[in-house]
Write an enzyme that holds these catalytic residues in place. Structure first.
Site, mmCIF file in Angstrom:
data_model
loop_
_atom_site.group_PDB
_atom_site.id
_atom_site.type_symbol
_atom_site.label_atom_id
_atom_site.label_comp_id
_atom_site.label_asym_id
_atom_site.label_seq_id
_atom_site.Cartn_x
_atom_site.Cartn_y
_atom_site.Cartn_z
ATOM 1 N N HIS A 121 1.086 -1.595 -0.029
ATOM 2 C CA HIS A 121 -0.164 0.225 0.001
ATOM 3 C C HIS A 121 1.086 1.753 -0.275
ATOM 4 O O HIS A 121 2.206 0.981 -0.271
ATOM 5 C CB HIS A 121 -0.808 -0.258 1.556
ATOM 6 C CG HIS A 121 -0.483 -0.381 2.328
ATOM 7 N ND1 HIS A 121 0.418 0.821 3.239
ATOM 8 C CD2 HIS A 121 -0.198 -0.981 3.219
ATOM 9 C CE1 HIS A 121 1.291 0.506 4.455
ATOM 10 N NE2 HIS A 121 0.826 -1.028 4.773
ATOM 11 N N GLY A 167 1.922 3.614 2.199
ATOM 12 C CA GLY A 167 3.073 3.303 3.035
ATOM 13 C C GLY A 167 4.375 2.697 2.792
ATOM 14 O O GLY A 167 4.891 2.950 2.393
ATOM 15 N N HIS A 168 4.331 1.242 2.384
ATOM 16 C CA HIS A 168 4.756 0.437 1.085
ATOM 17 C C HIS A 168 6.219 1.183 0.464
ATOM 18 O O HIS A 168 7.004 1.428 0.638
ATOM 19 C CB HIS A 168 4.670 -0.473 1.236
ATOM 20 C CG HIS A 168 4.179 -1.817 1.896
ATOM 21 N ND1 HIS A 168 3.049 -1.878 1.912
ATOM 22 C CD2 HIS A 168 4.942 -2.391 2.935
ATOM 23 C CE1 HIS A 168 2.560 -3.256 2.715
ATOM 24 N NE2 HIS A 168 3.186 -2.614 3.808
ATOM 25 N N LYS A 183 5.137 3.710 11.580
ATOM 26 C CA LYS A 183 3.846 2.902 12.019
ATOM 27 C C LYS A 183 4.049 1.908 13.003
ATOM 28 O O LYS A 183 3.873 2.285 13.680
ATOM 29 C CB LYS A 183 3.215 2.289 10.393
ATOM 30 C CG LYS A 183 2.158 1.296 10.581
ATOM 31 C CD LYS A 183 1.173 2.229 10.530
ATOM 32 C CE LYS A 183 0.458 0.689 11.544
ATOM 33 N NZ LYS A 183 0.343 -0.812 10.915
ATOM 34 N N GLN A 242 9.097 -1.303 16.442
ATOM 35 C CA GLN A 242 10.256 -2.112 15.363
ATOM 36 C C GLN A 242 11.598 -1.099 14.968
ATOM 37 O O GLN A 242 12.216 -1.701 14.676
ATOM 38 C CB GLN A 242 9.369 -2.694 14.325
ATOM 39 C CG GLN A 242 10.113 -3.523 13.134
ATOM 40 C CD GLN A 242 9.330 -3.700 12.205
ATOM 41 O OE1 GLN A 242 8.733 -4.998 12.177
ATOM 42 N NE2 GLN A 242 9.119 -2.951 11.411
ATOM 43 N N LYS A 275 -2.200 3.697 6.770
ATOM 44 C CA LYS A 275 -2.225 3.147 6.358
ATOM 45 C C LYS A 275 -1.786 1.012 6.508
ATOM 46 O O LYS A 275 -0.813 1.986 7.692
ATOM 47 C CB LYS A 275 -2.190 3.232 4.696
ATOM 48 C CG LYS A 275 -1.670 4.484 3.524
ATOM 49 C CD LYS A 275 -2.438 4.186 2.976
ATOM 50 C CE LYS A 275 -3.384 5.132 1.978
ATOM 51 N NZ LYS A 275 -3.808 5.173 1.286
HETATM 52 P P1 AMP Z 1 4.469 -5.053 6.931
HETATM 53 O O1 AMP Z 1 4.452 -5.140 5.247
HETATM 54 O O2 AMP Z 1 3.363 -4.535 7.446
HETATM 55 O O3 AMP Z 1 5.489 -5.867 7.680
HETATM 56 O O4 AMP Z 1 5.375 -3.235 6.569
HETATM 57 C C1 AMP Z 1 6.716 -3.182 5.897
HETATM 58 C C2 AMP Z 1 7.070 -1.351 6.526
HETATM 59 O O5 AMP Z 1 6.007 -1.123 6.086
HETATM 60 C C3 AMP Z 1 7.421 -1.842 8.325
HETATM 61 O O6 AMP Z 1 8.730 -1.820 7.781
HETATM 62 C C4 AMP Z 1 6.551 -0.769 8.091
HETATM 63 O O7 AMP Z 1 6.667 -0.259 8.529
HETATM 64 C C5 AMP Z 1 6.230 -0.275 7.007
HETATM 65 N N1 AMP Z 1 4.638 0.241 6.864
HETATM 66 C C6 AMP Z 1 3.638 0.013 6.927
HETATM 67 N N2 AMP Z 1 2.534 0.682 7.220
HETATM 68 C C7 AMP Z 1 3.342 2.065 6.951
HETATM 69 C C8 AMP Z 1 2.553 3.578 6.706
HETATM 70 N N3 AMP Z 1 1.428 3.264 6.376
HETATM 71 N N4 AMP Z 1 3.630 4.027 6.686
HETATM 72 C C9 AMP Z 1 4.967 4.111 6.404
HETATM 73 N N5 AMP Z 1 5.191 2.714 6.498
HETATM 74 C C10 AMP Z 1 4.333 1.666 6.702
#
Ligand code: AMP
Length: 282
Positions: A34, A36-37, A149, A153, A184
């Site tokens: 999304h 964020g990624h 977010k 971590q 997100k």
């Molecule tokens: P995930 O796929 O949820 O494990 O997230 C992968 C990376 O994307 C991690 O470093 C998360 O912190 C980052 N991430 C997830 N959601 C967001 C967001 N809304 N804004 C910024 N980074 C995000």
């Protein structure tokens, strides 16, 4: 863009790229990409010659009663987004590829995990640190991009990189939000329409707390209880935690001063959501 599924192939590519002395930016994810990624990918794209995105729903970081089985997955969609964003390589190993047998060594995180999600999700950050240790060895990035977010971590990975001497720069990226403020998350698809309407109040409660602190309120109990009342009134979510700590140390503050994080986790019917704000009080 190339999708790589084996450690052997990823290693061969990295060996070639290292010989060309290019810089490698790495974005570890669990997929279902999304905005964020995408923010992390764009930052990595801007700052490195090569961008590697890993897509791996890491079983090791899910508890037995958590959402590993229903975690959303859509590799075809992720491939399209990654190609559009000019990602060079998606590393998408299977669980068997990453964990062919019982691990004889696991990374245990001993600091910054006695609070927030570390407390609510025992073993979660050990799973995160273990998979990242493996991924760092395989991808050998110069820079790793992680979202605020998941601020805890970021704090834990800062410790991992520093304590284990990974020659990697950690770049934290601000949380990307929907227009109404909801952070997100791949997990947002599991909100019911009613919960989706309520969910922006989580961020609003954080903004209220921030406002109170910046206006001079220093009573942590009062601030947290204001947030608790607000979330209880505006949503059907069960509150897991609402807490304030120093950041990135994640220690209790004697006074609400310096750099701090206000963080929360709540459970809706099918999904647990987290959010936070980091602020500095002079
Ligand atoms: P995930 O796929 O949820 O494990 O997230 C992968 C990376 O994307 C991690 O470093 C998360 O912190 C980052 N991430 C997830 N959601 C967001 C967001 N809304 N804004 C910024 N980074 C995000």
């Amino acid at each position: 863009m190339r999708v790589v599924t084996t450690i052997k192939e990823m290693r061969e590519i990295i060996r070639e790229k290292k010989a060309e002395q290019v810089s490698i930016g790495f974005v570890p994810t669990m997929g279902y990409l999304h905005d964020g990624h995408i923010a992390l990918i764009r930052r990595a794209r801007a700052e490195n010659d090569i961008v590697v995105v890993s897509i791996f729903v890491n079983p090791l970081q899910f508890g037995p009663d958590e959402d590993f089985d229903i975690y959303p997955r859509d590799l075809e969609r992720d491939k399209k987004i990654s190609a559009r964003e000019k990602v060079d390589f998606i590393f998408h190993p299977s669980a068997e590829e990453m964990y062919p047998g019982t691990l004889s060594v696991k990374v245990i995180v001993q600091d910054r995990t006695d609070v927030l999600c570390g407390k609510s999700r025992p073993g979660h950050f050990d799973g995160v640190a273990t998979v990242l240790t493996k991924l760092f060895h395989i991808v050998q990035p110069d820079r790793v991009y992680m979202g605020m977010k998941d601020a805890q971590q970021v704090a834990v990975v800062e410790g991992l990189i520093s304590d284990f001497n990974f020659p990697i720069e950690l770049i934290p990226v601000d949380t990307v939000r929907e227009e109404d403020g909801l952070a997100k998350s791949s997990r947002n698809v599991h909100l019911t329409p009613e919960e989706r309407e309520q969910a922006p109040h989580l961020y609003k409660s954080l903004l209220e707390a921030k406002k109170l602190i910046l206006e001079g309120e220093r009573d942590e109990v009062k601030i947290v209880s204001h947030m608790r009342d607000y979330i209880t009134e505006k949503t059907n979510a069960d509150i897991d935690y609402i807490e304030i700590y120093s950041f990135p140390q994640l220690k209790k503050l004697d006074r609400l001063e310096g750099r701090m994080i206000i963080a929360l986790a709540v459970k809706f019917s099918k999904v647990r959501l987290i959010d936070n704000i980091v602020l500095t009080v002079p």
